[in-house]
Design a protein around this motif. Sequence first.
Motif, PDB file in Angstrom:
ATOM      1  N   GLU A 239       0.836  -1.189   0.000  1.00  0.00           N
ATOM      2  CA  GLU A 239       0.000   0.000   0.000  1.00  0.00           C
ATOM      3  C   GLU A 239       0.879   1.250   0.000  1.00  0.00           C
ATOM      4  OE1 GLU A 239      -3.188  -0.221  -0.361  1.00  0.00           O
ATOM      5  OE2 GLU A 239      -3.104  -2.411  -0.253  1.00  0.00           O
ATOM      6  N   PRO A 240       0.352   2.392  -0.460  1.00  0.00           N
ATOM      7  CA  PRO A 240       1.133   3.628  -0.489  1.00  0.00           C
ATOM      8  C   PRO A 240       1.291   4.222   0.916  1.00  0.00           C
ATOM      9  CG  PRO A 240      -1.082   4.040  -1.294  1.00  0.00           C
ATOM     10  CD  PRO A 240      -0.979   2.567  -1.078  1.00  0.00           C
ATOM     11  N   THR A 241       2.176   3.644   1.690  1.00  0.00           N
ATOM     12  CA  THR A 241       2.413   4.107   3.058  1.00  0.00           C
ATOM     13  C   THR A 241       3.890   3.937   3.393  1.00  0.00           C
ATOM     14  OG1 THR A 241       1.845   3.709   5.380  1.00  0.00           O
ATOM     15  CG2 THR A 241       1.841   1.801   3.938  1.00  0.00           C
ATOM     16  N   PHE A 242       4.373   4.729   4.356  1.00  0.00           N
ATOM     17  CA  PHE A 242       5.786   4.638   4.746  1.00  0.00           C
ATOM     18  C   PHE A 242       5.991   3.789   5.998  1.00  0.00           C
ATOM     19  CE2 PHE A 242       5.562   8.632   2.350  1.00  0.00           C
ATOM     20  CZ  PHE A 242       6.568   8.408   1.434  1.00  0.00           C
ATOM     21  N   GLY A 243       4.922   3.398   6.656  1.00  0.00           N
ATOM     22  CA  GLY A 243       5.082   2.720   7.935  1.00  0.00           C
ATOM     23  C   GLY A 243       4.993   1.216   7.900  1.00  0.00           C
TER      24      GLY A 243
END
Length: 382
Positions: A239-243
């Motif tokens: 998914e488009p996330t940094f975490g």
Amino acid sequence: MLSNSDRVELTELRRALHRHPELSGEEIETAKTIAGELTALAPTTILRCLGGHGVAAVFDSGKEGPTVLFRAELDALPIHEKSANPWASEVPGKGHLCGHDGHMMFLMGLGRLLSRRPVEKGRVVLMFQPAEEDGSGARAVVADPAFEAIRPDWAFAIHIEPGRPWGYVSSRAGLINCASQGLQIRLTGKTAHAADPEDGVSPARTVVKLVPELDDLGHGGRLDDHFRLVTITHVQIGEPTFGTAPGDAVIYATLRTARDEAMADMSNEARRLASKAAREAGLTVKFEVFDDFAASINHPEATNVAIEAMNALGIENGDYGLPMRASEDFGVFGWCAKAAMLCLGHGEDYAGLHTPDYDFPDDLLPMGVKIFERIARDLLGG
């Protein structure tokens, strides 16, 4: 020959269908309209719900002879039409942007002529096929038990093709349209916190490795029996996330070959590559197929029948622009009949198929009808 009133009425019908497009598998109202129009022509039989929403009208002479099928398509595209025409699509996000509304009028026009002057022998089948755009319709029609009663000896279709001179028809024996298959590869591992990626199973490296391997299965080139092409059309990792470190990925690959057997081989090779890569990375893999088109291969005898008809009518024809990489669902009818696809040009600078500003040129309607009628009468008399 179509009368002026025929042309006006068929144009009005075409534009009415254009205003109300329906996607593959959803062609309920289109099929109902077509069946209603056919009823007025008093064919011998009308078959409904063939392979879904397919409609077939049979004009039977009552005398022994071959069965000749002419095919058109019912479905539209999931594309928003951009047009100032008063008959533009009234359904947001859907449009008849591939000429299928015009193809239906080729058959409706032929039906009018056959109702006035029947063939001398055999029978004509006007086949309005559902779900052409996703490659599922022709297989469903042919697999339908009701199709056995109208199984043809000959099958013909015309598809409008921009990029060719106005009124020029391309055809040839052999390959016309490539087989193609949309292969979805879904890889599943385990997500983890981005600070601790070792706690999960990421598909990222597998995707980076697998995409060029899939691409190497086919680079295109000359359109002969050895033609193979893989086009990677979509890739998504996590998914488009940094975490979060990703735990799943999907790859869309469109496969193209010149022959159905080669398609089966290449699809199996792609699955083997993906399965091996997934196994080595501790991932699971699932496959799903979309838009599965058989190759369209013109039979030499059917091609000759069509060419002789066009020559007799004085219609310019040849093999310009053939074969094509693009796919067409008509090839399945060639599994049970001597079949030929014809590509009718409407100008080199005309809007392309599947573009938001495309519209079928109504002035070509009489030519398509004329070609079909000549083929029918050359084979069946009358």
